[in-house]
Motif scaffolding. Structure first.
Motif, PDB file in Angstrom:
ATOM      1  N   GLN A  20      26.679  29.832  32.717  1.00  0.00           N
ATOM      2  CA  GLN A  20      25.821  30.625  33.674  1.00  0.00           C
ATOM      3  C   GLN A  20      26.484  31.723  34.497  1.00  0.00           C
ATOM      4  O   GLN A  20      26.294  32.721  34.731  1.00  0.00           O
ATOM      5  CB  GLN A  20      25.191  29.338  34.517  1.00  0.00           C
ATOM      6  CG  GLN A  20      24.322  30.037  35.580  1.00  0.00           C
ATOM      7  CD  GLN A  20      22.956  30.211  35.026  1.00  0.00           C
ATOM      8  OE1 GLN A  20      22.532  29.904  33.923  1.00  0.00           O
ATOM      9  NE2 GLN A  20      22.402  31.613  35.506  1.00  0.00           N
ATOM     10  N   PRO A  34      19.545  28.501  36.602  1.00  0.00           N
ATOM     11  CA  PRO A  34      19.742  27.687  35.614  1.00  0.00           C
ATOM     12  C   PRO A  34      18.624  27.069  34.839  1.00  0.00           C
ATOM     13  O   PRO A  34      17.705  26.628  35.635  1.00  0.00           O
ATOM     14  CB  PRO A  34      20.614  26.586  36.680  1.00  0.00           C
ATOM     15  CG  PRO A  34      20.802  27.312  37.880  1.00  0.00           C
ATOM     16  CD  PRO A  34      19.888  28.495  37.876  1.00  0.00           C
ATOM     17  N   ILE A  64      19.140  22.355  42.736  1.00  0.00           N
ATOM     18  CA  ILE A  64      19.499  23.093  41.812  1.00  0.00           C
ATOM     19  C   ILE A  64      18.115  23.191  40.826  1.00  0.00           C
ATOM     20  O   ILE A  64      17.485  24.442  40.444  1.00  0.00           O
ATOM     21  CB  ILE A  64      20.660  23.075  40.819  1.00  0.00           C
ATOM     22  CG1 ILE A  64      21.847  23.149  41.710  1.00  0.00           C
ATOM     23  CG2 ILE A  64      20.778  23.966  39.730  1.00  0.00           C
ATOM     24  CD1 ILE A  64      23.315  23.033  40.939  1.00  0.00           C
ATOM     25  N   GLN A  67      14.912  24.436  42.338  1.00  0.00           N
ATOM     26  CA  GLN A  67      14.742  25.736  42.756  1.00  0.00           C
ATOM     27  C   GLN A  67      14.852  26.885  41.374  1.00  0.00           C
ATOM     28  O   GLN A  67      13.743  27.468  41.422  1.00  0.00           O
ATOM     29  CB  GLN A  67      16.212  26.397  43.423  1.00  0.00           C
ATOM     30  CG  GLN A  67      16.293  25.618  44.694  1.00  0.00           C
ATOM     31  CD  GLN A  67      15.033  26.250  45.707  1.00  0.00           C
ATOM     32  OE1 GLN A  67      14.343  27.027  45.731  1.00  0.00           O
ATOM     33  NE2 GLN A  67      14.942  25.099  46.520  1.00  0.00           N
ATOM     34  N   SER A 403      32.658  32.594  48.540  1.00  0.00           N
ATOM     35  CA  SER A 403      31.673  33.292  47.508  1.00  0.00           C
ATOM     36  C   SER A 403      32.258  32.779  46.024  1.00  0.00           C
ATOM     37  O   SER A 403      33.492  32.962  45.699  1.00  0.00           O
ATOM     38  CB  SER A 403      32.336  34.843  47.806  1.00  0.00           C
ATOM     39  OG  SER A 403      31.398  35.612  46.695  1.00  0.00           O
ATOM     40  N   GLY A 406      31.675  36.575  44.082  1.00  0.00           N
ATOM     41  CA  GLY A 406      32.257  37.884  44.701  1.00  0.00           C
ATOM     42  C   GLY A 406      31.314  38.472  45.418  1.00  0.00           C
ATOM     43  O   GLY A 406      31.612  39.784  46.038  1.00  0.00           O
ATOM     44  N   LEU A 456      23.898  28.065  46.702  1.00  0.00           N
ATOM     45  CA  LEU A 456      23.774  27.375  45.260  1.00  0.00           C
ATOM     46  C   LEU A 456      23.236  26.349  45.479  1.00  0.00           C
ATOM     47  O   LEU A 456      23.607  25.338  46.262  1.00  0.00           O
ATOM     48  CB  LEU A 456      25.465  27.269  44.995  1.00  0.00           C
ATOM     49  CG  LEU A 456      26.312  28.440  45.386  1.00  0.00           C
ATOM     50  CD1 LEU A 456      27.842  28.395  45.168  1.00  0.00           C
ATOM     51  CD2 LEU A 456      26.001  29.349  43.828  1.00  0.00           C
ATOM     52  N   GLY A 457      22.217  25.934  44.510  1.00  0.00           N
ATOM     53  CA  GLY A 457      21.398  24.805  44.582  1.00  0.00           C
ATOM     54  C   GLY A 457      20.700  24.577  45.577  1.00  0.00           C
ATOM     55  O   GLY A 457      20.690  23.499  46.057  1.00  0.00           O
ATOM     56  N   GLY A 492      17.743  31.531  48.484  1.00  0.00           N
ATOM     57  CA  GLY A 492      18.224  32.169  49.491  1.00  0.00           C
ATOM     58  C   GLY A 492      18.300  31.068  50.646  1.00  0.00           C
ATOM     59  O   GLY A 492      18.397  31.766  52.014  1.00  0.00           O
ATOM     60  N   GLU A 493      18.349  30.124  50.584  1.00  0.00           N
ATOM     61  CA  GLU A 493      18.148  28.872  51.838  1.00  0.00           C
ATOM     62  C   GLU A 493      19.530  29.153  52.854  1.00  0.00           C
ATOM     63  O   GLU A 493      19.272  28.719  54.020  1.00  0.00           O
ATOM     64  CB  GLU A 493      18.000  27.631  51.302  1.00  0.00           C
ATOM     65  CG  GLU A 493      16.589  27.457  50.658  1.00  0.00           C
ATOM     66  CD  GLU A 493      16.767  27.229  49.334  1.00  0.00           C
ATOM     67  OE1 GLU A 493      17.616  28.296  48.816  1.00  0.00           O
ATOM     68  OE2 GLU A 493      15.859  26.851  48.747  1.00  0.00           O
ATOM     69  N   PHE A 518      21.820  38.949  44.898  1.00  0.00           N
ATOM     70  CA  PHE A 518      22.823  39.003  43.881  1.00  0.00           C
ATOM     71  C   PHE A 518      23.764  40.102  44.603  1.00  0.00           C
ATOM     72  O   PHE A 518      23.887  40.149  45.658  1.00  0.00           O
ATOM     73  CB  PHE A 518      22.265  39.601  42.574  1.00  0.00           C
ATOM     74  CG  PHE A 518      21.488  38.227  41.965  1.00  0.00           C
ATOM     75  CD1 PHE A 518      22.031  37.243  41.515  1.00  0.00           C
ATOM     76  CD2 PHE A 518      20.030  38.388  41.478  1.00  0.00           C
ATOM     77  CE1 PHE A 518      21.466  36.113  40.966  1.00  0.00           C
ATOM     78  CE2 PHE A 518      19.579  37.408  40.872  1.00  0.00           C
ATOM     79  CZ  PHE A 518      20.218  36.405  40.662  1.00  0.00           C
TER      80      PHE A 518
END
Ligand SMILES: Cc1cc2nc3c(=O)[nH]c(=O)nc-3n(C[C@H](O)[C@H](O)[C@H](O)COP(=O)(O)O)c2cc1C
Length: 717
Positions: A20, A34, A64, A67, A403, A406, A456-457, A492-493, A518
Motif C-alpha cells: 500500500q 487499505p 483501519i 475507515q 510523516s 512525506g 493512519l487507521g 482525516g481524524e 494526500f
C-alpha cells in the motif's frame, strides 16, 4: 567489513501495508484505501507498522478496516513522469557527474522549481579505466533509463560499490534496476542505518527490490566509516542528518579534494548546458550571480528550519576552501562561534569541530558542481545558519511532526519557511525519531509551536499521541501560540483530534488547522507558508509585548536619532506591487520604489523579507507595479493594510484588470502601472532590494498625481 543481512522478519508480516505504502509513495500517486486483500496481518494493537518505517506506529489499528470500508478514496491518478535529459561531464580526473536535468516546472513548489531541477549521480574510476563506484541514483519521476545509461557507459560491468547519500522511496525502483543490471559478484551497497530501514521496509513488500538485493552485500556507514578504493582513493563518510533527511551522509575524497555533499550546498535549477559546469567545458563553473538565489532559496526552504542540525553538519564538515588554494579563509572562526551557539541551544553539543577538510570542489545532489563560488557558498552557509540560530535564540517556533509518506513533512516544511521568512527561528523535531527529553526541552524554550500528523487507521500515530500528552502537560507550551496540521486520505481524524485536545486544554491557536488530502498542492503550500508567517508575527507581537513590559516606554522623540529622523525625509511614491504564480497571487504596498536605470528602463523595489509576495519575486519572475493616484489611494490602502487570512484573495470583490503577461492584478484606479521582470536581487538588511526591468507600462489617469509617501522617521514605513 561485515556484510549486513537484510532482515525479512517483522516487516515481511506487514507486506500488504507496505505494498500500500509503495503505491502511495509512487510519484504523484495517491494511496488507495487499505482493502481486505491488502490489509496488514493482525498484530497487537499499537504494534502495527505503517509501511515506511517500523518506528511510526498506528495508534488505533482497529479502525483501519472501518475507515477503509466506509470511505475508500478514488483510484490513484496516473503516474506522471517528467521529461528529462541525461548528461555526463568530468568533475575531476576520474570523477564524472551523470546529471538528470529537467527543465519543467515540477509541482514540488516547496522547492520553487521554476527553473526545473537536476539530480546528480557521480561515477568514480578505479585503478584501471573502468568505473568502480557510483554515488546515488535519481528518482523514478524522471523519464530516463538510468540503468541503460550506466550500461551505455560500460559502468554496469565494472561497478563494485554503490554508495547512497540519500534514499527516498522514489529512488528505490531506480536503485533496483541498477542492481539488476550489475550482475558481477561481490557488489556492495553502502548506506546509513535510516536508509537501510527504508530499504528493508520496502524490500519486505516489493519482490522486485528484494530479488535485486539478494546478491548484494550491504554495508552500514556511520561517522568515521571509510572505503578504500583499490588504487587511489579513500572515501570518508560524514553523516549530516536533519529531521527531514535522517539518512543524509556526505562523502569526502581527500585525494580529489572533493566533497560529495548530498543535499547540502544543493540548488534546484536546470543548467542551460551541462558543459558549462564541467571543468574543461566552456566555463569552469557556475557562479554566484547565476545560482546564488537558487542556493539561498534551497537553504531557506530545506535547511533554515533545521539550523541546529545544519550547524552540527557544518561543524563536522569544517570545509576549508583556503587549504586547497581557493581564495579567502575557511570557516574555522565562524564555525567555532556557531559551535558555541549550538552548545548553548542544545545543552550538549556534538563532539567538537572536526579537522578542516581541504576542499576544492563540492559535488552536490542537486544543481551545479561548486568550484568558483565555493568560498562564497560555504561562507554564506555559515552566515545563514548563524542568522537562524540567533533568531532561534531570541524566539523560536517548534515544528513537531510525524510523516509516514512525506506529505505532512511537506506541510511542515512550508510552515517552517513562512516562520523563518518572518525572521523567527524554527526548531524542527521529527517525532518519529526524537526522544521525549528532547521534546520537553524544546517545549520549555519555544515561543510557539505547530503539531502535524497524518491520519493512519483513523487516528494519529502513537508517537504523535504521546507527544500531544507531553505538550498538554508542558507549562511553557500552554502560554504560547500554536496550531495543528496534517495530511489524510479519506477521513482525516488526526487533525480534528489534535485540535480538540489542545483547545479543550485551553491552548491558543494562531491559525486555523490545515487539513490536506494526500499530497499538498501549490495552494495548500502557500496557505501553510502564510499561516507560518501569521504565527511568526503573533510570536513577534508577544515578544514585543514582553519587551515593552520589561523596559520603560520611551517616546519616539527620545528614541529617534538624528539619523532616523533624517532618513524619514526620504520620499517614495506609494505603489501596489502585485504578482501571480500559478494559482497563488500576492500583493503588497510598496513605497521604497525608485527608478534605477534609463536604458533599459529599470526600477528598484525594497521588499521586506517576511512579505508573503517575496517568494513570488525570484529572478525572472514578472510583476505589476501600480502607482497609486492622489485621492484614490485610501480604499486600496485600507484593503491592503487589514489583516488577511493565509492565502485569502487580496482583491476579492473588487473590479480589477489582469496583466496579459503574468496574470497579476492591475488596479484600474491607479495613476499608472508598469509591467516588470525581476532582473537581480540583493540582500539589503531586513529587506531584499529587487531590481526589475520595465517591459511595458500605461498611464491610466491622465491628470492624476502620484501619491507621495511622507514619513516622520526612518525606522518605519
Ligand atoms: C495504513 C494506512 C492507513 C491509513 N488510514 C487512514 C485513515 O484512517 N483515514 C484517512 O483519512 N487516511 C488514512 N490513510 C491515508 C494517509 O493519511 C495519507 O496517505 C496521508 O497523505 C499520509 O500522510 P503522510 O505522508 O504525512 O504520512 C492511511 C494510509 C495508510 C497507508
Amino acid at each position: 567489513m561485515q556484510p549486513i543481512a537484510l532482515h525479512k522478519g517483522p516487516a515481511a508480516a506487514l507486506a500488504p501495508a507496505g505494498q500500500q505504502a509503495a503505491r502511495q509513495a509512487a510519484p504523484k500517486g495517491r494511496a488507495a484505501a487499505p482493502t481486505a486483500a491488502s490489509r496488514p496481518a493482525s498484530r497487537g494493537a499499537g504494534q502495527r507498522h505503517t509501511g515506511r518505517s517500523p518506528r511510526l506506529v498506528v495508534a488505533n489499528t482497529a479502525s483501519i478496516e472501518t475507515q477503509a470500508q466506509q470511505a475508500p478514496p478514488g483510484p490513484p491518478p496516473p503516474e506522471t513522469k517528467y521529461a528529462a535529459t541525461v548528461e555526463v561531464a568530468a568533475v575531476e580526473k576520474g570523477v564524472d557527474v551523470v546529471r538528470v536535468a529537467c527543465a519543467e516546472r515540477l509541482p514540488e513548489v516547496e522547492f520553487n522549481l521554476r527553473r526545473g531541477t537536476t539530480t546528480n549521480s557521480y561515477l568514480l574510476k578505479g585503478a584501471g579505466s573502468g568505473y568502480e563506484a557510483l554515488i546515488d541514483v535519481p528518482s523514478l519521476v524522471f523519464n530516463v533509463d538510468f540503468a541503460g545509461q550506466l550500461q551505455s557507459m560500460g559502468a554496469v560491468k565494472t561497478l563494485r560499490y554503490i554508495l547512497i547519500t540519500r534514499l527516498t522511496p522514489e529512488r528505490l525502483p531506480v536503485l533496483a534496476s541498477v542492481l539488476r543490471a550489475c550482475q558481477q559478484q561481490g557488489l556492495q551497497l553502502w548506506l546509513t542505518n535510516p536508509a537501510l530501514q527504508l530499504l528493508n521496509d520496502r524490500a519486505a513488500a516489493d519482490e522486485n527490490l528484494a530479488n535485486a538485493l539478494k546478491a548484494v552485500q550491504v554495508e552500514v556507514v556511520s561517522r568515521g566509516s571509510e572505503l578504500r578504493l583499490p588504487g587511489k582513493r579513500t572515501l570518508r563518510f560524514i553523516p549530516i542528518p536533519t529531521p527531514r533527511w535522517p539518512d543524509l551522509v556526505s562523502i569526502y575524497s581527500e585525494e580529489d579534494k572533493l566533497l560529495f555533499s548530498s543535499n547540502f550546498f544543493s540548488a534546484h535549477a536546470a543548467p542551460p548546458s551541462l558543459a558549462a559546469g564541467a571543468r574543461n567545458g566552456p566555463r569552469s563553473d557556475w557562479g554566484w550571480s547565476e545560482y546564488g538565489a537558487d542556493w539561498q532559496y534551497y537553504f531557506d526552504c530545506m535547511l533554515a528550519p533545521a539550523a541546529r542540525q545544519a550547524a552540527t553538519a557544518l561543524e563536522r564538515l569544517n570545509i576549508n576552501a583556503s587549504l586547497s588554494g581557493g581564495k579567502g579563509g575557511g570557516l574555522g572562526a565562524v564555525l567555532s562561534r556557531l559551535a558555541d551557539l549550538v552548545t548553548e541551544l542544545t545543552m550538549g553539543a556534538d563532539d567538537g569541530v572536526a579537522e578542516p577538510l581541504a576542499v576544492s570542489a563540492i559535488a552536490p545532489m542537486h544543481g551545479p558542481v561548486v568550484r568558483q563560488s565555493l568560498t562564497e557558498l560555504v561562507r554564506r552557509y555559515g552566515e545563514w545558519t548563524k542568522q537562524q540560530l540567533e533568531a532561534a535564540a531570541t524566539a523560536s517556533v517548534a515544528v513537531l511532526y510525524a510523516s509516514a509518506y512525506g506529505n505532512t513533512a511537506s506541510l511542515a516544511q512550508a510552515i517552517s519557511h513562512g516562520v523563518t521568512k518572518a525572521g523567527v527561528g524554527v526548531e524542527t523535531l521529527n517525532l518519529e525519531s526524537a526522544g521525549l527529553d528532547e521534546l520537553e526541552r524544546l517545549l520549555d524554550r519555544c515561543s510557539g509551536f505547530v503539531l502535524g500528523s497524518p491520519t493512519l487507521g483513523g487516528h494519529m500515530p502513537t508517537q504523535v499521541q504521546t507527544a500531544l500528552g507531553t505538550i498538554i502537560r508542558n507549562s511553557n507550551a500552554k502560554q504560547v501560540t500554536c496550531s495543528v496540521f496534517g495530511s489524510f486520505g479519506w477521513s482525516g481524524e488526526a487533525v480534528d483530534m489534535m485540535e480538540k485536545r489542545l483547545k479543550d486544554a485551553g491552548f491558543r491557536f494562531a491559525f486555523d488547522p490545515v487539513r490536506c488530502k494526500f499530497k499538498p498542492t501549490s495552494q495548500t503550500l502557500q496557505l501553510c507558508e502564510e499561516s507560518g508567517l501569521d504565527l511568526a508575527q503573533e510570536v513577534k507581537r508577544a515578544q514585543k509585548r514582553k519587551e515593552r513590559l520589561a523596559a520603560a516606554k520611551l517616546s519616539v522623540a527620545e528614541t529617534a536619532s538624528g539619523k532616523a529622523l533624517a532618513l524619514g525625509r526620504v520620499l517614495g511614491s506609494l505603489c501596489v506591487l502585485t504578482a501571480k504564480d500559478g494559482d497563488a497571487q500576492g500583493a503588497m504596498l510598496a513605497s521604497w520604489v525608485s527608478q534605477a536605470s534609463f536604458d533599459p528602463p529599470g526600477i528598484t523595489v525594497a521588499v521586506k523579507r517576511d512579505r508573503a509576495v517575496e517568494s513570488m519575486l525570484p529572478v525572472g519572475a514578472g510583476f505589476v507595479l501600480n502607482v497609486l493616484a492622489e485621492g484614490k489611494d485610501r480604499p486600496v490602502m485600507k484593503r491592503l493594510l487589514k489583516p488577511f487570512k493565509p492565502a485569502e484573495d487580496r482583491f476579492g470583490g473588487m473590479e480589477v484588470l489582469r496583466s496579459e503577461a503574468t496574470g497579476a492584478v492591475i488596479l484600474p484606479e491607479a495613476a499608472s502601472y508598469l509591467e516588470c521582470t525581476v532582473s537581480q536581487r540583493m540582500e539589503a538588511g531586513d529587506h531584499y532590494l529587487v531590481y526589475a526591468t520595465v517591459d511595458s507600462g500605461k498611464v491610466l489617469q491622465d491628470n492624476a498625481q502620484s501619491v507621495v509617501h511622507y514619513r516622520k522617521i526612518g525606522t518605519s514605513y
